[in-house]
Design a protein around this motif. Structure first.
Motif, PDB file in Angstrom:
ATOM      1  N   ILE A  71       0.842  -1.205   0.000  1.00  0.00           N
ATOM      2  CA  ILE A  71       0.000   0.000   0.000  1.00  0.00           C
ATOM      3  C   ILE A  71       0.871   1.247   0.000  1.00  0.00           C
ATOM      4  O   ILE A  71       0.565   2.233  -0.678  1.00  0.00           O
ATOM      5  CB  ILE A  71      -0.964  -0.028   1.205  1.00  0.00           C
ATOM      6  CG1 ILE A  71      -2.030  -1.076   0.967  1.00  0.00           C
ATOM      7  CG2 ILE A  71      -1.594   1.329   1.449  1.00  0.00           C
ATOM      8  CD1 ILE A  71      -2.931  -1.321   2.137  1.00  0.00           C
ATOM      9  N   THR A  72       1.972   1.219   0.723  1.00  0.00           N
ATOM     10  CA  THR A  72       2.871   2.384   0.708  1.00  0.00           C
ATOM     11  C   THR A  72       3.528   2.557  -0.657  1.00  0.00           C
ATOM     12  O   THR A  72       3.936   3.662  -1.000  1.00  0.00           O
ATOM     13  CB  THR A  72       3.959   2.273   1.783  1.00  0.00           C
ATOM     14  OG1 THR A  72       4.751   1.112   1.539  1.00  0.00           O
ATOM     15  CG2 THR A  72       3.360   2.225   3.166  1.00  0.00           C
ATOM     16  N   LEU A  73       3.624   1.500  -1.422  1.00  0.00           N
ATOM     17  CA  LEU A  73       4.138   1.639  -2.781  1.00  0.00           C
ATOM     18  C   LEU A  73       3.065   2.132  -3.751  1.00  0.00           C
ATOM     19  O   LEU A  73       3.384   2.746  -4.769  1.00  0.00           O
ATOM     20  CB  LEU A  73       4.708   0.308  -3.273  1.00  0.00           C
ATOM     21  CG  LEU A  73       5.964  -0.176  -2.562  1.00  0.00           C
ATOM     22  CD1 LEU A  73       6.352  -1.560  -3.059  1.00  0.00           C
ATOM     23  CD2 LEU A  73       7.104   0.789  -2.762  1.00  0.00           C
ATOM     24  N   PRO A  76       2.209   6.598  -3.804  1.00  0.00           N
ATOM     25  CA  PRO A  76       2.837   7.595  -4.687  1.00  0.00           C
ATOM     26  C   PRO A  76       2.309   7.575  -6.115  1.00  0.00           C
ATOM     27  O   PRO A  76       2.431   8.574  -6.830  1.00  0.00           O
ATOM     28  CB  PRO A  76       4.322   7.218  -4.663  1.00  0.00           C
ATOM     29  CG  PRO A  76       4.505   6.481  -3.416  1.00  0.00           C
ATOM     30  CD  PRO A  76       3.226   5.762  -3.170  1.00  0.00           C
ATOM     31  N   LEU A  77       1.695   6.470  -6.523  1.00  0.00           N
ATOM     32  CA  LEU A  77       1.123   6.427  -7.866  1.00  0.00           C
ATOM     33  C   LEU A  77      -0.023   7.422  -8.020  1.00  0.00           C
ATOM     34  O   LEU A  77      -0.282   7.916  -9.110  1.00  0.00           O
ATOM     35  CB  LEU A  77       0.638   5.009  -8.193  1.00  0.00           C
ATOM     36  CG  LEU A  77       1.731   3.976  -8.456  1.00  0.00           C
ATOM     37  CD1 LEU A  77       1.114   2.615  -8.675  1.00  0.00           C
ATOM     38  CD2 LEU A  77       2.569   4.383  -9.640  1.00  0.00           C
ATOM     39  N   ILE A  83       1.129  13.850 -13.878  1.00  0.00           N
ATOM     40  CA  ILE A  83       2.334  14.141 -14.660  1.00  0.00           C
ATOM     41  C   ILE A  83       2.796  12.967 -15.513  1.00  0.00           C
ATOM     42  O   ILE A  83       3.798  13.081 -16.209  1.00  0.00           O
ATOM     43  CB  ILE A  83       3.483  14.594 -13.736  1.00  0.00           C
ATOM     44  CG1 ILE A  83       3.830  13.506 -12.722  1.00  0.00           C
ATOM     45  CG2 ILE A  83       3.154  15.896 -13.048  1.00  0.00           C
ATOM     46  CD1 ILE A  83       5.057  13.800 -11.914  1.00  0.00           C
ATOM     47  N   SER A  84       2.079  11.848 -15.480  1.00  0.00           N
ATOM     48  CA  SER A  84       2.535  10.685 -16.234  1.00  0.00           C
ATOM     49  C   SER A  84       1.639  10.430 -17.443  1.00  0.00           C
ATOM     50  O   SER A  84       0.520  10.929 -17.547  1.00  0.00           O
ATOM     51  CB  SER A  84       2.560   9.447 -15.337  1.00  0.00           C
ATOM     52  OG  SER A  84       1.262   9.143 -14.923  1.00  0.00           O
ATOM     53  N   ASN A  85       2.148   9.628 -18.346  1.00  0.00           N
ATOM     54  CA  ASN A  85       1.395   9.205 -19.521  1.00  0.00           C
ATOM     55  C   ASN A  85       0.314   8.218 -19.067  1.00  0.00           C
ATOM     56  O   ASN A  85       0.594   7.278 -18.330  1.00  0.00           O
ATOM     57  CB  ASN A  85       2.355   8.551 -20.518  1.00  0.00           C
ATOM     58  CG  ASN A  85       1.686   8.206 -21.819  1.00  0.00           C
ATOM     59  OD1 ASN A  85       0.505   8.483 -22.023  1.00  0.00           O
ATOM     60  ND2 ASN A  85       2.445   7.604 -22.704  1.00  0.00           N
ATOM     61  N   CYS A  90      -1.604   3.260 -16.537  1.00  0.00           N
ATOM     62  CA  CYS A  90      -2.547   2.146 -16.427  1.00  0.00           C
ATOM     63  C   CYS A  90      -1.839   0.803 -16.533  1.00  0.00           C
ATOM     64  O   CYS A  90      -2.180  -0.145 -15.818  1.00  0.00           O
ATOM     65  CB  CYS A  90      -3.627   2.255 -17.488  1.00  0.00           C
ATOM     66  SG  CYS A  90      -4.792   3.586 -17.186  1.00  0.00           S
ATOM     67  N   LEU A  91      -0.854   0.709 -17.392  1.00  0.00           N
ATOM     68  CA  LEU A  91      -0.105  -0.529 -17.542  1.00  0.00           C
ATOM     69  C   LEU A  91       0.654  -0.883 -16.260  1.00  0.00           C
ATOM     70  O   LEU A  91       0.617  -2.034 -15.804  1.00  0.00           O
ATOM     71  CB  LEU A  91       0.867  -0.409 -18.721  1.00  0.00           C
ATOM     72  CG  LEU A  91       1.650  -1.659 -19.096  1.00  0.00           C
ATOM     73  CD1 LEU A  91       0.690  -2.719 -19.618  1.00  0.00           C
ATOM     74  CD2 LEU A  91       2.706  -1.336 -20.121  1.00  0.00           C
TER      75      LEU A  91
END
Length: 117
Positions: A71-73, A76-77, A83-85, A90-91
């Motif tokens: 969950i801690t990983l 940050p998503l 700012i991401s593609n 999604c991938l």
């Protein structure tokens, strides 16, 4: 100068002795077995150390720690969403969650999630 040094040394010594005496006089000591023993996760430290430990509890605790770290990983998503593609995002997210689901499915098949055996 020497006189000032001896005077300060004598005052410090008197204060240290006074604090030691006050500490010994005012100390409330209770000789209770429960209060003097260390708390060790619910085990009684005064008994034998060869008590059986529940392996199921240990496995559930390890699984909880693994998924807590996951969950801690994942958190940050959320912040990198803007700012991401979107395709790469999604991938990566689907790959990450599929690894988690495969891991929990494997634990379920191995019987680690069954509390009573």
């Amino acid at each position: 100068m020497k006189m000032m040094f001896y005077l300060s040394l004598m005052i410090i010594t008197i204060l240290l002795l006074l604090s030691l005496i006050v500490n010994l006089i005012s100390k409330k000591t209770f000789y209770d077995r429960e209060k003097n023993s260390a708390f060790e996760c619910g085990f009684d430290p005064m008994t034998t150390t060869r008590l059986p430990f529940s392996l199921h509890f240990f496995l559930i605790a390890i699984i909880f720690l693994i998924f807590d770290v996951e969950i801690t990983l994942l958190l940050p998503l959320i912040f990198t969403l803007k700012i991401s593609n979107m395709a790469n995002y999604c991938l990566i997210l689907i790959f990450f969650i599929s690894i988690l689901l495969l891991g929990i499915y494997h634990e379920w098949n191995q019987g680690a999630l069954n509390w009573t055996k």
